[in-house]
Design an enzyme around this catalytic site. Sequence first.
Site, PDB file in Angstrom:
ATOM      1  N   LYS A 117      -7.055   3.149  10.928  1.00  9.65           N
ATOM      2  CA  LYS A 117      -7.094   2.728   9.524  1.00  9.65           C
ATOM      3  C   LYS A 117      -6.056   3.559   8.781  1.00  9.65           C
ATOM      4  O   LYS A 117      -6.260   4.745   8.521  1.00  9.65           O
ATOM      5  CB  LYS A 117      -8.483   2.979   8.936  1.00  9.65           C
ATOM      6  CG  LYS A 117      -8.618   2.642   7.472  1.00  9.65           C
ATOM      7  CD  LYS A 117      -9.244   1.303   7.274  1.00  9.65           C
ATOM      8  CE  LYS A 117      -9.490   1.031   5.787  1.00  9.65           C
ATOM      9  NZ  LYS A 117     -10.202  -0.219   5.562  1.00  9.65           N
TER      10      LYS A 117
ATOM     11  N   SER B  85      -9.714   4.605   1.268  1.00 11.22           N
ATOM     12  CA  SER B  85      -9.958   4.914  -0.146  1.00 11.22           C
ATOM     13  C   SER B  85     -11.456   5.015  -0.378  1.00 11.22           C
ATOM     14  O   SER B  85     -12.177   4.010  -0.308  1.00 11.22           O
ATOM     15  CB  SER B  85      -9.357   3.829  -1.049  1.00 11.22           C
ATOM     16  OG  SER B  85      -7.951   3.840  -0.992  1.00 11.22           O
TER      17      SER B  85
END
Length: 216
Positions: free
Chosen positions: A35, A39
Amino acid sequence: MRKPLQFIMAGIGTEIGKTVVSAIIVEALQADYWKPVQSGALEDSDTETVRRLISNPVSRFHPETYRLREPLSPHAAAAIDGIEISLNAFALPQTTNHLIVELAGGLMVPLNNQDLMIDLVKQLDLPVLLVSKHYLGSINHTLLSVEALQSRSIPIRGIIFNGPETPATEAFILNYTGLNCLGRIEWGTEVTNEFVSRHAIDLQKKLNEYDGGLHE
């Protein structure tokens, strides 16, 4: 010797189910997972979710290039953390295994004031698997995502539909785009290792079926 399959997992928007579908494909291929941008949810990241949902002992999990504290668009989360995301900072993990790369959000999500997530896709130079979730407006969002990828000459190796089967929607999208349907994931009440393993078996058959096209 079979060449490793490496794909970018993209969705037609946010909360489309990319992480669960990524786990299923990671399990189906016993692939590595990466990934590039996380966030928010740093203690329960998408990487940790995929790690928890798979059962095979082969897959490796590569560290994110950016780990941002706030659950916001990467450009906004990075600004709060006092950094700026740079496309030059991203590099594919070194691995001889299959690899699944999961994006954050949709293709047009901003990374910084100039670059979008789709610019990262173009830079990484891998084919895309597109996840489409059934909801009112999903045809529009799916076709816009396909058009954005095709306009940048980014290859799409197939669509995976997420949610209860909706024949009219799926038929139109597949007929209009000419893309392959690699699978349909119907979510149950709980996503478990058994759920992932069961769908991985079905998806593995599709990946093998389209193996020639996937290598093109």
